[in-house]
Design an enzyme around this catalytic site. Sequence first.
Site, PDB file in Angstrom:
ATOM      1  N   LYS A  77       0.849  -1.184   0.000  1.00 30.77           N
ATOM      2  CA  LYS A  77       0.000   0.000   0.000  1.00 30.77           C
ATOM      3  C   LYS A  77       0.892   1.243   0.000  1.00 30.77           C
ATOM      4  CE  LYS A  77      -1.095   1.983   4.328  1.00 30.77           C
ATOM      5  NZ  LYS A  77      -1.818   2.174   5.546  1.00 30.77           N
ATOM      6  N   HIS A  81      -2.573  -5.648   5.023  1.00 29.99           N
ATOM      7  CA  HIS A  81      -2.152  -6.602   6.051  1.00 29.99           C
ATOM      8  C   HIS A  81      -3.253  -6.858   7.080  1.00 29.99           C
ATOM      9  CE1 HIS A  81      -0.947  -2.846   8.063  1.00 29.99           C
ATOM     10  NE2 HIS A  81      -1.180  -3.505   9.168  1.00 29.99           N
ATOM     11  N   GLU A  85      -4.763   4.526  16.932  1.00 24.66           N
ATOM     12  CA  GLU A  85      -3.318   4.386  17.143  1.00 24.66           C
ATOM     13  C   GLU A  85      -2.875   5.401  18.185  1.00 24.66           C
ATOM     14  OE1 GLU A  85      -1.262   3.481  13.047  1.00 24.66           O
ATOM     15  OE2 GLU A  85      -2.713   5.075  12.787  1.00 24.66           O
ATOM     16  N   HIS A 141      -7.953  -0.217   4.919  1.00 28.28           N
ATOM     17  CA  HIS A 141      -8.116  -1.122   6.065  1.00 28.28           C
ATOM     18  C   HIS A 141      -9.556  -1.155   6.603  1.00 28.28           C
ATOM     19  CE1 HIS A 141      -3.877  -1.323   5.855  1.00 28.28           C
ATOM     20  NE2 HIS A 141      -3.621  -0.194   6.469  1.00 28.28           N
ATOM     21  N   LYS A 182      -4.945   9.019  14.933  1.00 29.15           N
ATOM     22  CA  LYS A 182      -3.609   8.915  15.524  1.00 29.15           C
ATOM     23  C   LYS A 182      -3.599   9.660  16.845  1.00 29.15           C
ATOM     24  CE  LYS A 182      -1.145   8.095  11.343  1.00 29.15           C
ATOM     25  NZ  LYS A 182      -0.892   6.684  11.685  1.00 29.15           N
TER      26      LYS A 182
HETATM   27  P1  NAP Z   1      11.782   2.664   3.043  1.00 29.67           P
HETATM   28  O1  NAP Z   1      12.206   2.375   4.436  1.00 29.67           O
HETATM   29  O2  NAP Z   1      11.963   4.055   2.520  1.00 29.67           O
HETATM   30  O3  NAP Z   1      12.567   1.642   2.103  1.00 29.67           O
HETATM   31  C1  NAP Z   1      12.561   1.769   0.717  1.00 29.67           C
HETATM   32  C2  NAP Z   1      13.375   0.660   0.125  1.00 29.67           C
HETATM   33  O4  NAP Z   1      13.395   0.836  -1.296  1.00 29.67           O
HETATM   34  C3  NAP Z   1      14.829   0.649   0.551  1.00 29.67           C
HETATM   35  O5  NAP Z   1      15.272  -0.692   0.646  1.00 29.67           O
HETATM   36  C4  NAP Z   1      15.544   1.343  -0.592  1.00 29.67           C
HETATM   37  O6  NAP Z   1      16.884   0.909  -0.602  1.00 29.67           O
HETATM   38  C5  NAP Z   1      14.748   0.821  -1.769  1.00 29.67           C
HETATM   39  N1  NAP Z   1      14.780   1.688  -2.945  1.00 29.67           N
HETATM   40  C6  NAP Z   1      14.585   3.025  -3.006  1.00 29.67           C
HETATM   41  N2  NAP Z   1      14.686   3.460  -4.274  1.00 29.67           N
HETATM   42  C7  NAP Z   1      14.963   2.376  -5.026  1.00 29.67           C
HETATM   43  C8  NAP Z   1      15.208   2.184  -6.407  1.00 29.67           C
HETATM   44  N3  NAP Z   1      15.184   3.200  -7.288  1.00 29.67           N
HETATM   45  N4  NAP Z   1      15.435   0.942  -6.848  1.00 29.67           N
HETATM   46  C9  NAP Z   1      15.468  -0.115  -5.988  1.00 29.67           C
HETATM   47  N5  NAP Z   1      15.264   0.012  -4.667  1.00 29.67           N
HETATM   48  C10 NAP Z   1      15.014   1.241  -4.197  1.00 29.67           C
HETATM   49  O7  NAP Z   1      10.257   2.299   2.798  1.00 29.67           O
HETATM   50  P2  NAP Z   1       9.352   1.263   3.624  1.00 29.67           P
HETATM   51  O8  NAP Z   1       8.824   1.964   4.821  1.00 29.67           O
HETATM   52  O9  NAP Z   1      10.085   0.002   3.809  1.00 29.67           O
HETATM   53  O10 NAP Z   1       8.108   1.079   2.641  1.00 29.67           O
HETATM   54  C11 NAP Z   1       8.174   0.262   1.493  1.00 29.67           C
HETATM   55  C12 NAP Z   1       6.783   0.151   0.883  1.00 29.67           C
HETATM   56  O11 NAP Z   1       5.926  -0.448   1.834  1.00 29.67           O
HETATM   57  C13 NAP Z   1       6.130   1.488   0.536  1.00 29.67           C
HETATM   58  O12 NAP Z   1       5.293   1.317  -0.576  1.00 29.67           O
HETATM   59  C14 NAP Z   1       5.274   1.791   1.762  1.00 29.67           C
HETATM   60  O13 NAP Z   1       4.181   2.625   1.443  1.00 29.67           O
HETATM   61  C15 NAP Z   1       4.811   0.394   2.099  1.00 29.67           C
HETATM   62  N6  NAP Z   1       4.430   0.212   3.500  1.00 29.67           N
HETATM   63  C16 NAP Z   1       5.328   0.394   4.502  1.00 29.67           C
HETATM   64  C17 NAP Z   1       4.948   0.190   5.814  1.00 29.67           C
HETATM   65  C18 NAP Z   1       5.931   0.347   6.938  1.00 29.67           C
HETATM   66  O14 NAP Z   1       5.540   0.067   8.076  1.00 29.67           O
HETATM   67  N7  NAP Z   1       7.147   0.755   6.695  1.00 29.67           N
HETATM   68  C19 NAP Z   1       3.629  -0.187   6.105  1.00 29.67           C
HETATM   69  C20 NAP Z   1       2.728  -0.379   5.064  1.00 29.67           C
HETATM   70  C21 NAP Z   1       3.143  -0.181   3.770  1.00 29.67           C
HETATM   71  P3  NAP Z   1      18.070   1.701  -1.365  1.00 29.67           P
HETATM   72  O15 NAP Z   1      18.008   3.112  -0.908  1.00 29.67           O
HETATM   73  O16 NAP Z   1      19.282   0.952  -0.979  1.00 29.67           O
HETATM   74  O17 NAP Z   1      17.760   1.570  -2.820  1.00 29.67           O
END
Ligand code: NAP
Length: 504
Positions: free
Chosen positions: A168, A198, A236, A260, A351
């Site tokens: 998402k 989720h 939350e 959700h 929140k």
């Molecule tokens: P994040 O911490 O910013 O991580 C982003 C990841 O993408 C990193 O591994 C980054 O590594 C990689 N990345 C960035 N640009 C890239 C590119 N051009 N090519 C390949 N890899 C790239 O984000 P996140 O919080 O994990 O969220 C990831 C996704 O899950 C998003 O869509 C977010 O909306 C969704 N989501 C997250 C959560 C949560 O709790 N975090 C919850 C629900 C949904 P590098 O910089 O090394 O490339």
Amino acid sequence: MRALLADTANIGYGELHSKEVPMVVRTIPVEDFDLVIFGATGDLARRKILPGLYRRFLAGQMPPEARVIGAARSDLTDQRFRDDVRAAIDEFDAKADRSQLDAFLDQLHYVAIDAKGTGGWDSLRDMMRPGVVRAFYFSVAPSLFGDLAQRLSEYDIADQNSRIVVEKPFGRDLESARALNATLAEHFDEGQIYRIDHYLGKETVQNLMAVRFANILFEPLWNAQHVDHVQITVAETVGVGGRGGYYDQSGAMRDMVQNHLMQLLCLTAMEPPYHFDPNAVRDEKLKVIRALEPVAEDEIVRGQYQADGDQPGYVEDSENPESRTESYVALKVRISNWRWQGTPFYLRTGKKMRARTSEIVITFKEPPHSIFDDSGTQRANQLVIKLQPDEGMDLTVMIKEPGPGGMRLMQVPLDMSFADTFGPAGVDMPDAYERLIMDVIRGNQTLFMRGDEVEAAWAWADPIIAAWDGSKARPEPYDAGSSGPEEALRLMHRDNRRWREIRA
Ligand code: NAP
């Protein structure tokens, strides 16, 4: 009573204590797979996906040949990636048994890839094994989903049997969701696309279906004739500090309600599917979304949490003093169909609330006539389906107050907390992500959103968001640590109802 849980094959018998239900826990290993996690160094992968995979490994569900391939732009060796994953498991799953961690880490690999570039894709293709399930988890910013889908087909990495998992948010309105669906559809069939929500992976959410459709008890009462109203709450305690920039472009309506809360509403309100089959279930959910009436402006309350002492308010957290983005929303939703005509569904999410809690409350109508002298006693039965912090269900029933003193009635909960009933020696509840990832490998889409569902949800939410964007009103202020704005209480009071108290 004997309960058969989970569809697993290594049969083990949990030790039982007196309150537990005797049961068989079975874990069926999934087919051999190569799972590529794009964004493997990111927050979601470190916090949920990789620790979740380790737990499935510990449960014996991950075949010994299966491989998890991390991918991101950072230039890491396999060893460095494994070290990072070890650190992530230490940080986010401190309780996990460490005895098999090395064996799990051996199944991990890494490839440096830029979703927008050309480097790394050939290496990834060379790493993929023929004849095993290929799954690609897009745990990156949504702006990269299209690039990843395109590269996977351009470099001939995805085959007919491949699955992609999309995180998402899925679009920010109907138009962007349609565009994203169309982009993914250029490279993958709908049957290959797993859109994650989720909440659908939570044990209780699936139990809601079991309670409704595997028992005769509730379904005859599950309609407007017997249900007074339904409340769905996702509260939350955290604010938006740290991700205020992202959240300020989104707000509670986009971030929580459209996905959700909508999914919880659908599972509560849907008709029985003819079979527990992915498309049958999703067809029924879609019918609910299509039957939603537009929400009147005076039946929606938007709120924003305020600064409290040294605690920052929303505008400080989002670093946008002019922000009108809602960190809270409450709304009254009507479903225009035979089953629910006249029974409102009240949704709220926020929140910085008093407690972290997610629950669905079904409030039944009071008996039509009381033979007891109990005027003033609240007599409506309530079924409370608790999703967090602890999963379980409560059914409140009227009983006679114990002891002498005549026939006085009181309400008591028939409590079924899964943790009490099945644990600690029974079932270790898998986290939503663990379950969903294994469903991807199995090829079971039941707990994933179909493209038309997501679009229908946006088609309902868009006018609500547009009306707000077009008005100059500011969100109602509420204190951090409260139950939300006063206006939201009035939304219920007007209908002679009240919210269930938010408590931990
Ligand atoms: P994040 O911490 O910013 O991580 C982003 C990841 O993408 C990193 O591994 C980054 O590594 C990689 N990345 C960035 N640009 C890239 C590119 N051009 N090519 C390949 N890899 C790239 O984000 P996140 O919080 O994990 O969220 C990831 C996704 O899950 C998003 O869509 C977010 O909306 C969704 N989501 C997250 C959560 C949560 O709790 N975090 C919850 C629900 C949904 P590098 O910089 O090394 O490339």
